[in-house]
Motif scaffolding. Sequence first.
Motif, PDB file in Angstrom:
ATOM      1  N   PHE A   1       0.853  -1.200   0.000  1.00  0.00           N
ATOM      2  CA  PHE A   1       0.000   0.000   0.000  1.00  0.00           C
ATOM      3  C   PHE A   1       0.884   1.244   0.000  1.00  0.00           C
ATOM      4  CE2 PHE A   1      -3.130  -3.046   1.355  1.00  0.00           C
ATOM      5  CZ  PHE A   1      -4.356  -2.525   0.966  1.00  0.00           C
ATOM      6  N   SER A   2       2.071   1.126  -0.597  1.00  0.00           N
ATOM      7  CA  SER A   2       2.962   2.292  -0.561  1.00  0.00           C
ATOM      8  C   SER A   2       3.409   2.684  -1.967  1.00  0.00           C
ATOM      9  CB  SER A   2       4.118   2.017   0.408  1.00  0.00           C
ATOM     10  OG  SER A   2       3.629   2.098   1.744  1.00  0.00           O
ATOM     11  N   VAL A   3       4.715   2.923  -2.166  1.00  0.00           N
ATOM     12  CA  VAL A   3       5.160   3.609  -3.390  1.00  0.00           C
ATOM     13  C   VAL A   3       4.728   2.904  -4.684  1.00  0.00           C
ATOM     14  CG1 VAL A   3       7.209   4.465  -4.599  1.00  0.00           C
ATOM     15  CG2 VAL A   3       7.052   4.668  -2.115  1.00  0.00           C
ATOM     16  N   ALA A   4       4.865   1.562  -4.710  1.00  0.00           N
ATOM     17  CA  ALA A   4       4.403   0.823  -5.909  1.00  0.00           C
ATOM     18  C   ALA A   4       3.210  -0.049  -5.551  1.00  0.00           C
ATOM     19  CB  ALA A   4       5.530  -0.043  -6.472  1.00  0.00           C
ATOM     20  N   GLY A   5       2.429   0.405  -4.581  1.00  0.00           N
ATOM     21  CA  GLY A   5       1.296  -0.395  -4.093  1.00  0.00           C
ATOM     22  C   GLY A   5       0.073  -0.298  -5.002  1.00  0.00           C
ATOM     23  N   GLY A   6      -1.051  -0.724  -4.454  1.00  0.00           N
ATOM     24  CA  GLY A   6      -2.273  -0.843  -5.254  1.00  0.00           C
ATOM     25  C   GLY A   6      -2.745   0.475  -5.855  1.00  0.00           C
ATOM     26  N   ASP A   7      -2.606   1.585  -5.104  1.00  0.00           N
ATOM     27  CA  ASP A   7      -3.053   2.879  -5.659  1.00  0.00           C
ATOM     28  C   ASP A   7      -2.198   3.251  -6.861  1.00  0.00           C
ATOM     29  OD1 ASP A   7      -5.074   3.176  -3.803  1.00  0.00           O
ATOM     30  OD2 ASP A   7      -3.928   4.482  -2.460  1.00  0.00           O
ATOM     31  N   THR A   8      -0.875   3.133  -6.705  1.00  0.00           N
ATOM     32  CA  THR A   8       0.030   3.490  -7.797  1.00  0.00           C
ATOM     33  C   THR A   8      -0.196   2.567  -8.993  1.00  0.00           C
ATOM     34  OG1 THR A   8       1.694   4.333  -6.264  1.00  0.00           O
ATOM     35  CG2 THR A   8       2.473   3.674  -8.444  1.00  0.00           C
ATOM     36  N   ALA A   9      -0.283   1.259  -8.736  1.00  0.00           N
ATOM     37  CA  ALA A   9      -0.435   0.302  -9.841  1.00  0.00           C
ATOM     38  C   ALA A   9      -1.724   0.574 -10.612  1.00  0.00           C
ATOM     39  CB  ALA A   9      -0.427  -1.127  -9.297  1.00  0.00           C
ATOM     40  N   SER A  10      -2.818   0.833  -9.887  1.00  0.00           N
ATOM     41  CA  SER A  10      -4.098   1.023 -10.586  1.00  0.00           C
ATOM     42  C   SER A  10      -4.142   2.367 -11.312  1.00  0.00           C
ATOM     43  CB  SER A  10      -5.279   0.870  -9.624  1.00  0.00           C
ATOM     44  OG  SER A  10      -5.133   1.712  -8.506  1.00  0.00           O
TER      45      SER A  10
ATOM     46  N   GLY B   1       5.783   9.755   0.039  1.00  0.00           N
ATOM     47  CA  GLY B   1       6.241   8.597   0.804  1.00  0.00           C
ATOM     48  C   GLY B   1       5.924   8.769   2.282  1.00  0.00           C
ATOM     49  N   HIS B   2       5.814   7.647   3.006  1.00  0.00           N
ATOM     50  CA  HIS B   2       5.572   7.736   4.449  1.00  0.00           C
ATOM     51  C   HIS B   2       6.902   7.871   5.178  1.00  0.00           C
ATOM     52  CE1 HIS B   2       3.963   7.066   8.420  1.00  0.00           C
ATOM     53  NE2 HIS B   2       2.743   7.113   7.918  1.00  0.00           N
TER      54      HIS B   2
ATOM     55  N   LEU C   1       8.028  12.081  -3.412  1.00  0.00           N
ATOM     56  CA  LEU C   1       8.350  13.212  -2.545  1.00  0.00           C
ATOM     57  C   LEU C   1       8.300  12.770  -1.097  1.00  0.00           C
ATOM     58  CD1 LEU C   1       5.974  15.909  -4.161  1.00  0.00           C
ATOM     59  CD2 LEU C   1       8.420  15.567  -4.634  1.00  0.00           C
ATOM     60  N   PHE C   2       9.067  13.431  -0.246  1.00  0.00           N
ATOM     61  CA  PHE C   2       8.895  13.288   1.203  1.00  0.00           C
ATOM     62  C   PHE C   2       8.467  14.636   1.749  1.00  0.00           C
ATOM     63  CE2 PHE C   2      12.251  10.065   0.359  1.00  0.00           C
ATOM     64  CZ  PHE C   2      11.505   8.949   0.720  1.00  0.00           C
ATOM     65  N   GLY C   3       7.656  14.625   2.798  1.00  0.00           N
ATOM     66  CA  GLY C   3       7.283  15.906   3.383  1.00  0.00           C
ATOM     67  C   GLY C   3       6.184  15.758   4.410  1.00  0.00           C
ATOM     68  N   SER C   4       5.932  16.844   5.113  1.00  0.00           N
ATOM     69  CA  SER C   4       4.876  16.842   6.125  1.00  0.00           C
ATOM     70  C   SER C   4       3.514  16.773   5.432  1.00  0.00           C
ATOM     71  CB  SER C   4       5.003  18.125   6.952  1.00  0.00           C
ATOM     72  OG  SER C   4       3.756  18.746   7.096  1.00  0.00           O
ATOM     73  N   GLY C   5       2.609  15.977   6.009  1.00  0.00           N
ATOM     74  CA  GLY C   5       1.282  15.848   5.417  1.00  0.00           C
ATOM     75  C   GLY C   5       0.568  17.177   5.357  1.00  0.00           C
ATOM     76  N   GLN C   6       0.657  17.924   6.462  1.00  0.00           N
ATOM     77  CA  GLN C   6      -0.122  19.162   6.530  1.00  0.00           C
ATOM     78  C   GLN C   6       0.428  20.240   5.624  1.00  0.00           C
ATOM     79  OE1 GLN C   6      -1.134  20.270  10.513  1.00  0.00           O
ATOM     80  NE2 GLN C   6      -1.769  18.213  11.034  1.00  0.00           N
ATOM     81  N   GLU C   7       1.701  20.134   5.252  1.00  0.00           N
ATOM     82  CA  GLU C   7       2.258  21.143   4.341  1.00  0.00           C
ATOM     83  C   GLU C   7       2.388  20.561   2.930  1.00  0.00           C
ATOM     84  OE1 GLU C   7       5.775  22.556   6.374  1.00  0.00           O
ATOM     85  OE2 GLU C   7       4.553  22.912   8.153  1.00  0.00           O
ATOM     86  N   LEU C   8       3.379  19.708   2.737  1.00  0.00           N
ATOM     87  CA  LEU C   8       3.593  19.163   1.389  1.00  0.00           C
ATOM     88  C   LEU C   8       2.384  18.353   0.912  1.00  0.00           C
ATOM     89  CD1 LEU C   8       6.750  17.828  -0.207  1.00  0.00           C
ATOM     90  CD2 LEU C   8       4.820  16.273  -0.078  1.00  0.00           C
ATOM     91  N   GLY C   9       1.782  17.566   1.826  1.00  0.00           N
ATOM     92  CA  GLY C   9       0.637  16.732   1.436  1.00  0.00           C
ATOM     93  C   GLY C   9      -0.522  17.573   0.951  1.00  0.00           C
ATOM     94  N   ILE C  10      -0.840  18.625   1.708  1.00  0.00           N
ATOM     95  CA  ILE C  10      -1.960  19.496   1.311  1.00  0.00           C
ATOM     96  C   ILE C  10      -1.610  20.267   0.035  1.00  0.00           C
ATOM     97  CG2 ILE C  10      -3.343  21.505   2.008  1.00  0.00           C
ATOM     98  CD1 ILE C  10      -4.213  18.956   3.459  1.00  0.00           C
ATOM     99  N   ALA C  11      -0.342  20.691  -0.078  1.00  0.00           N
ATOM    100  CA  ALA C  11       0.070  21.398  -1.308  1.00  0.00           C
ATOM    101  C   ALA C  11      -0.130  20.495  -2.521  1.00  0.00           C
ATOM    102  CB  ALA C  11       1.533  21.836  -1.198  1.00  0.00           C
TER     103      ALA C  11
END
Length: 530
Positions: free
Chosen positions: A170-179, A191-192, A223-233
């Motif tokens: 469920f991560s970088v090459a997981g089901g969301d990415t594959a689909s 990334g987490h 990318l790596f980053g904080s959810g509230q900053e990079l994630g929301i961006a």
Amino acid sequence: MTATLPAQLTGQMIIAGSPVTGAGKEIRGFDPAAGLPLEPGYRHGDAADVQAAAAAAAEAFPLYRATTSEQRARFLESIATHLEAVAESLIARAAAESGLPTARITGEVGRTTGQLRLFAGVLREGSWNGARIDTAQPDRSPLPRPDIRQRFVPLGPVAVFSASNFPLAFSVAGGDTASALAAGCPVVVKGHDAHPGTSEIVARAITAAVADAGLPAGTFSLLFGSGQELGIALVTDPRIKAVGFTGSRSGGTALVAAAAARPEPIPVYAEMSSINPVFLLEGALATRGAELGKAFIGSLTMGSGQFCTNPGLVIAVDGPGLDAFVAAAGEAISAAPATPMLTPNIARSYAAGVETLGGAADLIARGAAGGIETCGQAALFSTDAQSFLGNEDLQAEVFGASSLIVRCADDAEVRAVATGIEGQLTVTVHADASDEQAAGELLPLLELKAGRILFNGWPTGVEVCHAMVHGGPFPATSDSRTTSVGARAIERFLRPVAYQDVPKALLPSAVADGNPDHLWRRIDGRLTQD
Ligand code: NAP
């Protein structure tokens, strides 16, 4: 085949094929079993990195979506091959960063490559195109009918948030990415922070496959980053057209709100919170109460209970069968060793959740206590149906090996609990032949609550296949109409387009005359391969 890995991890993000060192906070992988940080350091990215990844994804989109199903199928297979080529270092790193046993991580590599190959098969099979043709009826009265043809097209660049509890599947090459890649959408992964090294290895495998296939580099970024900053961006970048997420209810709902508040709102497919109720019916309890109690604890404590399908709630009518179940479950949980949880934060929030449950329900037994701060101590509680229905805290997900048994007075109370529970990923029923009537009365209630209903098994373990649903009503997910596991996950990143009286020479091949792609198509309402 392009070489997948440099000798060492670099501690960098990858934006459109290029390694980039972030300018933000330093993070490190952390070995929760040893309690030690891991080399190298990684740095969070910022808004400029989001801009760069989103711009590259948008630039890649027209070229990437123009690839054929066969080209994308080969690309997905190539990612799987590249992952297999680095399996040894990938497994070692993912096991160290997660504290999960090597055997579990090895299985997860197989599941991840299996998912990629499943979507390659979906692409070749072709029904994902959703091809339909309603032929023109020029002589229809009172009005002629135009020629109308329909197929699915990809939404555009997709943002994927890696999950902590499945560093691969469920991560970088997981089901969301594959689909999303299968659908024809470029992907930008956040990334987490719990497994940056694993993320880098996987991102390099995807980047190598992108290069091998001659695809535009912006097809994939990490990318790596904080959810509230990079994630929301990322979620609010106008070039991003959909989001895939697995994690907490608070994180998922924050992303849904951010996506809905955009000038152009976009869909967020968030898989969040589920306590996966298990209904034990009277006949099953009478014949195998103790056996079920022991097997239940096996499912509950697997992987320190860190599964979205963990059985966090058990419902049954009070009586000797349930007593036998509780006694066996209590004995098994007391013998459960303390095992490391994924991160210190997850261990802390598990401990807090168990404390809240302890304040509202009766303790049956705890597992062994651990020696280090990341260890999770299994816990089993019980309560009665009226208390359960009257206290929202008792329905909150406690992520880890903790569960609550709800004792009901009769079948009517069991149905009242079934009606009162929130949306779930799974609901399990243990029933014997003598329980058929009670099970039949329960089933219509359960269909409204869960994405998957299973009989005489345990919910942990999700088969990746064509018929699987890993979804369900809120708060299990933010959109109950889809699944994040299995072949139908591709549908999340597609939308239908109807082509009315479009000149034949301009029609996409999926809906062209003569069926050049050899698809099953619905022509004038009838499924045919003509
Ligand atoms: P999480 O806190 O939801 O984080 C997942 C991802 O979402 C991370 O990249 C995180 O970034 C980001 N994120 C979180 N809150 C956000 C917000 N308000 N806005 C934007 N982005 C946000 O999940 P987790 O780290 O995996 O584990 C924490 C808890 O989540 C667990 O204790 C458990 O309760 C739950 N969980 C549930 C499942 C499930 O399948 N049901 C799976 C895993 C975890 P940051 O790291 O920067 O916050």
